[in-house]
Write a protein that holds these residues in place. Structure first.
Motif, short mmCIF file in Angstrom:
data_model
loop_
_atom_site.label_atom_id
_atom_site.label_comp_id
_atom_site.label_asym_id
_atom_site.label_seq_id
_atom_site.Cartn_x
_atom_site.Cartn_y
_atom_site.Cartn_z
N GLY A 25 0.81 -1.20 0.00
CA GLY A 25 0.00 0.00 0.00
C GLY A 25 0.85 1.26 0.00
N GLU A 26 1.94 1.23 0.76
CA GLU A 26 2.86 2.38 0.76
C GLU A 26 3.47 2.59 -0.62
N VAL A 27 3.87 1.50 -1.25
CA VAL A 27 4.49 1.59 -2.57
C VAL A 27 3.51 2.14 -3.60
N ARG A 28 2.27 1.65 -3.56
CA ARG A 28 1.27 2.11 -4.53
C ARG A 28 0.98 3.60 -4.39
N ALA A 29 1.00 4.07 -3.14
CA ALA A 29 0.65 5.47 -2.89
C ALA A 29 1.86 6.40 -2.89
N PHE A 30 3.06 5.84 -3.10
CA PHE A 30 4.28 6.62 -2.89
C PHE A 30 4.33 7.89 -3.74
N LEU A 31 4.19 7.75 -5.04
CA LEU A 31 4.36 8.91 -5.92
C LEU A 31 3.32 9.98 -5.63
N HIS A 32 2.07 9.57 -5.42
CA HIS A 32 1.03 10.55 -5.13
C HIS A 32 1.32 11.27 -3.81
N MET A 33 1.62 10.50 -2.76
CA MET A 33 1.85 11.12 -1.46
C MET A 33 3.10 11.98 -1.46
N ARG A 34 4.11 11.56 -2.20
CA ARG A 34 5.34 12.36 -2.28
C ARG A 34 5.04 13.70 -2.96
N TRP A 35 4.22 13.67 -4.00
CA TRP A 35 3.86 14.91 -4.69
C TRP A 35 3.05 15.81 -3.76
N PHE A 60 14.37 9.32 6.27
CA PHE A 60 15.45 8.74 5.47
C PHE A 60 15.15 8.92 3.97
N LEU A 61 16.14 9.38 3.24
CA LEU A 61 16.09 9.66 1.80
C LEU A 61 15.19 10.84 1.45
N ALA A 62 14.67 11.53 2.44
CA ALA A 62 13.83 12.70 2.18
C ALA A 62 14.64 13.97 2.44
N SER A 63 14.06 15.09 2.04
CA SER A 63 14.71 16.39 2.21
C SER A 63 13.66 17.40 2.66
N ASP A 64 14.06 18.66 2.76
CA ASP A 64 13.10 19.70 3.11
C ASP A 64 11.97 19.81 2.10
N ASN A 65 12.23 19.43 0.87
CA ASN A 65 11.17 19.46 -0.14
C ASN A 65 10.02 18.54 0.25
N THR A 66 10.35 17.42 0.89
CA THR A 66 9.34 16.44 1.28
C THR A 66 8.46 16.94 2.42
N THR A 67 8.97 17.82 3.24
CA THR A 67 8.18 18.33 4.37
C THR A 67 7.57 19.69 4.07
N ALA A 68 7.55 20.07 2.80
CA ALA A 68 7.14 21.42 2.42
C ALA A 68 5.68 21.72 2.76
N ARG A 69 4.77 20.78 2.48
CA ARG A 69 3.36 21.06 2.76
C ARG A 69 3.13 21.26 4.26
N LEU A 70 3.73 20.43 5.06
CA LEU A 70 3.61 20.58 6.52
C LEU A 70 4.14 21.94 6.95
N ARG A 71 5.29 22.33 6.44
CA ARG A 71 5.89 23.60 6.87
C ARG A 71 5.10 24.80 6.36
N ARG A 72 4.61 24.73 5.12
CA ARG A 72 3.79 25.82 4.61
C ARG A 72 2.53 26.00 5.44
N MET A 218 3.90 7.53 4.81
CA MET A 218 4.16 8.74 4.04
C MET A 218 3.19 9.86 4.41
N ALA A 219 1.96 9.51 4.76
CA ALA A 219 0.92 10.51 4.96
C ALA A 219 1.10 11.31 6.25
N PHE A 220 1.99 10.90 7.14
CA PHE A 220 2.23 11.70 8.35
C PHE A 220 2.53 13.16 8.01
N ILE A 221 3.21 13.39 6.90
CA ILE A 221 3.64 14.74 6.54
C ILE A 221 2.83 15.34 5.39
N ALA A 222 1.77 14.63 4.98
CA ALA A 222 1.02 15.10 3.83
C ALA A 222 -0.48 15.16 4.05
#
Length: 236
Positions: A25-35, A60-72, A218-222
């Protein structure tokens, strides 16, 4: 430098990594949740940040770009929120806590900072808070495996290949299940397909509060509901 980590808690022996179904389930949702995590619209929040300083540490393997929605979302609500500014999180390094300390100092706020750490970022946040409790207001972890067996997750093999050290022998002295001397909140989810819920929830004495979320790793930050809950945890 010598390396040490807490041995698996005997109460967590037998805890396994999340099932293949949850991981799929994480793999299937990865690209959408990352976006969504990077580019999704800010989530309206009912709380008032009042300039409280916040530092968000990626997984791990994430950057500030990945936490952007949370921070905004937090920034729009009036929090003085910052990314960690260290690029992509490729694993723990010997000087990482020093780098976090410099980042906290660069924020330039006289008030202690709230540390929000997703996955591996939460482990780093906890260790930094143990080192500099006077600089930290509280620690909020999201899906962070600080308790029990450090291999009860679906990421440790990849971590070892990329970080270059065993998951239970990092290049810093640490005891992951030891609670920082500041309020510490562990957010976990039974739907997490990466980290075993018991390891992210922890035991009494390893954190001050454990709060269950209904989301994927992934959804913790999205996810909007997750972001609203995180915002409330900062001010409560």
């Amino acid at each position: 430098m010598s390396r040490a980590i807490a041995l698996p808690d005997s109460r967590a022996i037998g805890v396994a990594a999340p099932s293949r179904a949850l991981l799929a389930g994480e793999v299937r949702a990865f690209l959408h949740m990352r976006w969504v995590a990077a580019f999704g619209r800010p989530v309206p929040l009912a709380v008032q940040g009042e300039g409280r300083p916040v530092l968000v540490l990626p997984g791990f393997l994430a950057s500030d770009n990945t936490t952007a929605r949370l921070r905004r979302s937090l920034r729009n609500a009036g929090f003085a929120v910052h990314g960690w500014g260290l690029g992509r999180n490729l694993g723990v390094s010997a000087d990482m806590l020093d780098a976090i300390d410099r980042r906290v100092a660069a924020i330039g706020d006289t008030r202690p900072v709230t540390l929000i750490g997703w996955s591996l970022g939460g482990l780093i946040a906890r260790e930094y808070a143990k080192r500099a409790p006077d600089r930290v207001n509280r620690v909020i972890t999201m899906g962070s495996p600080f308790s029990g067996d450090p291999r009860a997750n679906n990421a440790w093999r990849m971590y070892e290949r990329i970080a270059g050290h065993p998951v239970d022998r990092p290049p810093v002295e640490c005891r992951l299940n030891e609670k920082p001397a500041v309020p510490t909140i562990a957010c976990w989810s039974a739907r997490d397909g990466v980290v075993a819920p018991a390891c992210a929830r922890g035991q009494d004495g390893e954190r001050d509060m454990a709060l269950e979320f209904d989301c994927t790793h992934m959804a913790f930050i999205a996810d909007p509901k997750a972001i609203r809950t995180i915002a409330r945890l900062i001010v409560d």
